[in-house]
Design a protein around this motif. Structure first.
Motif, PDB file in Angstrom:
ATOM      1  N   ARG A 160       3.900   3.432  13.489  1.00 37.99           N
ATOM      2  CA  ARG A 160       2.722   2.906  12.792  1.00 37.99           C
ATOM      3  C   ARG A 160       2.570   3.579  11.443  1.00 37.99           C
ATOM      4  NH1 ARG A 160      -2.145   3.016  17.156  1.00 37.99           N
ATOM      5  NH2 ARG A 160      -1.951   5.224  16.649  1.00 37.99           N
ATOM      6  N   LEU A 161       2.200   2.785  10.457  1.00 39.05           N
ATOM      7  CA  LEU A 161       1.953   3.294   9.113  1.00 39.05           C
ATOM      8  C   LEU A 161       0.496   3.028   8.751  1.00 39.05           C
ATOM      9  CD1 LEU A 161       5.103   1.919   7.223  1.00 39.05           C
ATOM     10  CD2 LEU A 161       4.856   4.103   8.440  1.00 39.05           C
ATOM     11  N   THR A 162      -0.176   4.059   8.280  1.00 35.71           N
ATOM     12  CA  THR A 162      -1.510   3.896   7.713  1.00 35.71           C
ATOM     13  C   THR A 162      -1.376   3.903   6.202  1.00 35.71           C
ATOM     14  OG1 THR A 162      -2.535   5.004   9.604  1.00 35.71           O
ATOM     15  CG2 THR A 162      -3.848   4.817   7.597  1.00 35.71           C
ATOM     16  N   LEU A 163      -1.909   2.859   5.548  1.00 36.16           N
ATOM     17  CA  LEU A 163      -1.762   2.677   4.107  1.00 36.16           C
ATOM     18  C   LEU A 163      -3.102   2.772   3.411  1.00 36.16           C
ATOM     19  CD1 LEU A 163       0.532  -0.510   4.188  1.00 36.16           C
ATOM     20  CD2 LEU A 163       1.259   1.878   4.327  1.00 36.16           C
ATOM     21  N   ASP A 164      -3.091   3.355   2.212  1.00 36.28           N
ATOM     22  CA  ASP A 164      -4.250   3.249   1.327  1.00 36.28           C
ATOM     23  C   ASP A 164      -3.795   2.561   0.041  1.00 36.28           C
ATOM     24  OD1 ASP A 164      -2.890   5.165  -0.126  1.00 36.28           O
ATOM     25  OD2 ASP A 164      -4.560   6.580  -0.233  1.00 36.28           O
ATOM     26  N   GLN A 165      -4.691   2.468  -0.939  1.00 34.59           N
ATOM     27  CA  GLN A 165      -4.407   1.731  -2.178  1.00 34.59           C
ATOM     28  C   GLN A 165      -3.850   0.345  -1.830  1.00 34.59           C
ATOM     29  OE1 GLN A 165      -1.904   4.094  -4.755  1.00 34.59           O
ATOM     30  NE2 GLN A 165      -3.328   5.822  -4.780  1.00 34.59           N
ATOM     31  N   VAL A 166      -4.559  -0.310  -0.932  1.00 34.48           N
ATOM     32  CA  VAL A 166      -4.084  -1.556  -0.329  1.00 34.48           C
ATOM     33  C   VAL A 166      -4.260  -2.728  -1.287  1.00 34.48           C
ATOM     34  CG1 VAL A 166      -4.357  -3.119   1.638  1.00 34.48           C
ATOM     35  CG2 VAL A 166      -4.657  -0.651   1.948  1.00 34.48           C
ATOM     36  N   VAL A 167      -3.273  -3.624  -1.284  1.00 36.63           N
ATOM     37  CA  VAL A 167      -3.342  -4.886  -2.019  1.00 36.63           C
ATOM     38  C   VAL A 167      -3.010  -6.001  -1.043  1.00 36.63           C
ATOM     39  CG1 VAL A 167      -2.417  -6.277  -3.900  1.00 36.63           C
ATOM     40  CG2 VAL A 167      -2.689  -3.797  -4.196  1.00 36.63           C
ATOM     41  N   GLY A 197       0.812  -1.203   0.000  1.00 34.67           N
ATOM     42  CA  GLY A 197       0.000   0.000   0.000  1.00 34.67           C
ATOM     43  C   GLY A 197       0.845   1.253   0.000  1.00 34.67           C
ATOM     44  N   ARG A 198       0.160   2.383  -0.049  1.00 32.15           N
ATOM     45  CA  ARG A 198       0.815   3.691  -0.072  1.00 32.15           C
ATOM     46  C   ARG A 198       0.664   4.354   1.294  1.00 32.15           C
ATOM     47  NH1 ARG A 198      -1.531   8.613  -3.649  1.00 32.15           N
ATOM     48  NH2 ARG A 198      -3.205   8.235  -2.151  1.00 32.15           N
ATOM     49  N   ILE A 199       1.746   4.875   1.828  1.00 32.96           N
ATOM     50  CA  ILE A 199       1.722   5.518   3.143  1.00 32.96           C
ATOM     51  C   ILE A 199       0.949   6.839   3.062  1.00 32.96           C
ATOM     52  CG2 ILE A 199       3.109   6.526   4.992  1.00 32.96           C
ATOM     53  CD1 ILE A 199       5.377   4.669   4.197  1.00 32.96           C
ATOM     54  N   VAL A 200      -0.033   6.971   3.934  1.00 35.18           N
ATOM     55  CA  VAL A 200      -0.785   8.229   4.002  1.00 35.18           C
ATOM     56  C   VAL A 200      -0.686   8.876   5.379  1.00 35.18           C
ATOM     57  CG1 VAL A 200      -2.417   7.619   2.193  1.00 35.18           C
ATOM     58  CG2 VAL A 200      -2.922   6.980   4.558  1.00 35.18           C
ATOM     59  N   ARG A 201      -0.186   8.123   6.364  1.00 40.62           N
ATOM     60  CA  ARG A 201      -0.055   8.695   7.699  1.00 40.62           C
ATOM     61  C   ARG A 201       1.017   7.937   8.462  1.00 40.62           C
ATOM     62  NH1 ARG A 201      -4.771   9.194  12.396  1.00 40.62           N
ATOM     63  NH2 ARG A 201      -3.522  10.382  13.876  1.00 40.62           N
ATOM     64  N   ILE A 202       1.763   8.669   9.288  1.00 42.45           N
ATOM     65  CA  ILE A 202       2.808   8.082  10.118  1.00 42.45           C
ATOM     66  C   ILE A 202       2.599   8.577  11.548  1.00 42.45           C
ATOM     67  CG2 ILE A 202       5.298   7.856  10.484  1.00 42.45           C
ATOM     68  CD1 ILE A 202       5.625   8.739   7.521  1.00 42.45           C
ATOM     69  N   ASP A 203       2.514   7.650  12.491  1.00 43.38           N
ATOM     70  CA  ASP A 203       2.397   8.042  13.893  1.00 43.38           C
ATOM     71  C   ASP A 203       2.990   6.944  14.760  1.00 43.38           C
ATOM     72  OD1 ASP A 203       0.488   6.080  13.622  1.00 43.38           O
ATOM     73  OD2 ASP A 203      -1.111   7.164  14.633  1.00 43.38           O
TER      74      ASP A 203
END
Length: 693
Positions: A128-135, A114-120
């Motif tokens: 922690r990584l929040t991903l979108d465009q998930v496969v 996936g693509r990283i959209v948030r880091i916390d």
């Protein structure tokens, strides 16, 4: 043409009509309250309405709104009340439908891309990584979550995470977890509105697949945030730099967990949340600074609307701060509140008034109805409404203010602000976090003034000097003030009894408290004092709210029993730690899980634990080896909780297995008068979009 001549004020109780008539000009203050009631009704429903029911609610709201223009004006507000409540329900339902996204329905282990959209960072300080465009492997695109969040463990550091970067790893994912007990905090609802369809972790290195070209805008903002954060921490090393970076950019990675706990225990953790305090201090300082600069040029000040120009400059500064800090929900809410007040200045209206607060609350509730059930929204508006109401009253009581020396008034104002905001937010904080910082008022009195007088002005100065490479001047001025704040937090958090645990109230307690307080503040006339007994009853009900006697975790990994007159005993010393800690917090118990297990009298290595008390006889069998003892411990009238599936079909005891709990979720049992009541998470949560039922 239809007429409504039959609808006369005489048909409505005269006292009600006259009371409403006396509120002319203040009814607008009730708009966000009524919307909130409608939103609260939506979240309290046992199931999601079907299309026909939504159509009925929408038709009712529209019809009542139209009728309010045709009926006598004394009755019109009653119709608008019902219309606004219905509108709030519609807004919440529409928002829930708009953010609809797939949720993972089972545990998954395999490749994650996936693509990283948030880091916390998580509560355990893991990145922690929040991903979108998930496969996900073997998961159809239509069933793949729109976003997933993974915590990074093990050997990492092979990439530098940044928004827009496409990554891959192998890890574990699961649906957002259900509440730890019936009526507890439901993370699934929060995840639904964030379109977060799965959470998990990986111990495999995260690798880059593609550069961050598609996320260019987000990447530029993130690079700017990280550059500023790095520069701040370079000039202010250690905890001071981490604190400064957090309040300026929202990056908390430089703050140690021990420091965070000290800030929480001293009730100063709110200083790190970029919300109303920071936004208000920043925009207020910019507004005052611009007016001062323009006043220094008399020819310009006499011809130009300096007050409005300063408001525009403050709006721009607030917008930049919003973008720089990452634009989270709390910061958006703060900016909306500040923007409404500054726009009031542009329109020659009173900037700080209950009307401005009502407008800001209305906008937020219409745009993000889910904010109503979040502690940040509740605490922010509780403090703001209380402060505005108190200072409006003090403004009217000029004789009282005249008796205080002019030079003392700023100090008195700080004390009043801290006291009023602390009292207004204390019940919400206690209900949300199950503890009260006993000396939080002292800590805030010692620390908050420096935020307004030194820290935020120094931050603006650093920003103004940054293009010339002189930002260090502002940061150096900021350093001692931050050092004092951290010293206060360490001292106060170390005092004996610094934190008092508080038991979880019933769901109706906080709404009743808030509605009672708002009634006292907003309503005019003697009837306003009717809100006082409502608040008193809510507090009494809070004190009398019973806790479940027996709690069983959602996978049977831990069992908690509260005997009569004693604290809860836990069957396990380490297993199910998150659930066990949640139970103890909700009990108002400050013990650790290990301490609560010691109350049972069993050794932490024991896999067969027998708990008695409160009308229950419970045995917990943990693991496959303990399951071999099932036949021996399965006696009539006993509850046996197993962590492994059992094939026993008919047994003298009641067996609760993971298969049973998979359908029901965590269980809460109470015994009264020989009758046992059982409540499950599935029953309490209902059939909602976010429950997957």
């Amino acid at each position: 043409m239809l007429t409504f001549s039959l609808l006369r004020p005489a048909q409505v109780p005269a006292a009600l009509v006259s009371a409403i008539a006396a509120q002319r000009g203040r009814l607008v203050l009730f708009v966000p309250v009524l919307l909130a009631i409608g939103i609260g009704i939506y979240f309290a429903l046992p199931r999601d309405p079907v299309a026909l029911e939504w159509a009925g609610v929408g038709g009712l709201a529209l019809a009542l709104a139209l009728l309010s223009r045709r009926v006598p004006e004394d009755i019109a507000p009653l119709m608008l009340v019902c219309a606004l409540v219905a509108a709030g329900t519609l807004a919440a339902g529409a928002r829930a439908a708009l953010v609809s996204a797939p949720v993972l329905q089972y545990r998954y282990f395999g490749p994650i891309e996936g693509r990283i959209v948030r880091i916390d960072r998580s509560a355990t300080d893991a990145l922690r990584l929040t991903l979108d465009q998930v496969v996900l492997e073997r998961v159809a695109h239509a069933r793949t979550p729109e976003r997933v969040r993974i915590s990074l463990h093990g050997d990492q550091g092979f990439i530098t995470p940044e928004p827009g970067l496409r990554v891959a790893t192998t890890g574990h994912l699961a649906p957002p977890p259900a509440p730890s007990e019936p009526g507890g905090f439901d993370f699934r609802r929060l995840a639904w509105f964030e379109r977060l369809g799965a959470v998990g972790y990986t111990r495999v290195p995260v690798l880059a697949l593609a550069p961050a070209d598609q996320g260019a805008a987000g990447l530029r903002i993130h690079r700017l945030r990280m550059k500023i954060s790095g520069a701040v921490q370079a000039h202010l090393p250690g905890d001071r730099g981490g604190f400064a970076a957090a309040i300026l950019t929202g990056d908390r990675s430089g703050i140690a967990q021990a420091q965070m706990e000290e800030l929480r225990r001293s009730n100063l953790a709110h200083l790190l949340a970029i919300s109303g305090l920071h936004m208000g201090l920043l925009t207020g300082f910019v507004f005052g600074l611009l007016r001062l600069v323009m006043a220094m040029v008399p020819a310009f000040a006499l011809r130009a609307p300096t007050r409005k120009l300063a408001a525009l400059g403050a709006l721009a500064a607030g917008a930049f701060y919003l973008v720089l800090s990452g634009g989270n929900v709390a910061t958006e809410r703060a900016y909306i509140m500040v923007a409404v007040m500054l726009v009031a200045v542009l329109l020659d209206r009173r900037a700080i008034s209950l009307r401005s607060v009502a407008m800001a609350a209305t906008l937020i509730l219409l745009l993000r109805p889910e904010a109503l059930v979040q502690a940040g929204f509740q605490m922010s508006f509780a403090a703001t409404v209380a402060l505005v109401a108190v200072f409006q009253w003090l403004t009217q009581e000029r004789g009282w203010r005249a008796r205080i020396p002019r030079w003392v008034w700023p100090v008195v104002s700080v004390v009043i602000c801290s006291l009023v905001a602390g009292i207004a937010t204390a019940p919400i904080a206690a209900a949300s976090f199950n503890r009260i910082a006993e000396y939080g008022l002292i800590a805030n009195l010692l620390a908050v003034p420096l935020m307004g007088l030194v820290v935020m002005p120094a931050a603006v100065l650093a920003a103004l000097l940054a293009p010339f490479g002189l930002e260090w001047i502002g940061l150096k001025l900021m350093g001692p003030a931050i050092g004092w704040i951290l010293h206060v937090s360490a001292f106060v958090s170390g005092l004996e009894g610094a934190v008092m645990p508080v038991a979880q109230p019933a769901p109706s307690v906080i709404p009743a408290l808030v509605l009672g307080a708002l009634w006292v503040i907003v309503w005019q006339g003697r009837l306003r004092w009717a809100g006082v007994p409502v608040m008193a009853l809510a507090l009494i009900f809070w004190a009398e709210t019973p806790r479940p006697t027996l709690l069983i975790a959602r996978e049977g990994e831990v069992v908690g029993l509260m005997p009569e007159g004693g604290p809860r005993m836990l069957s396990r010393a380490r297993a199910g730690s998150f659930t066990a800690e949640s139970w103890l917090r909700a009990d108002g118990d400050s013990a650790t899980q290990a301490d609560a297990h010691a109350r049972s009298g069993f050794d932490p290595r024991d896999t067969v634990v027998h708990l008695r008390g409160g009308g229950f006889d419970v045995v917990h069998l943990a693991g496959q080896r303990a399951l071999a003892q099932l036949e021996a411990v399965c006696l009539p009238g006993r509850i046996v909780v197993v962590t492994q599936h059992s094939d026993a079909r008919q047994a003298p005891c009641q067996i609760i297995s993971p298969r049973d709990l998979r359908q029901s979720g965590a269980l809460a049992l109470s015994a009264s008068g020989g009758t046992v009541s059982i409540r499950s998470v599935a029953q309490a949560s209902g059939q909602r979009r976010w429950t997957g039922r």
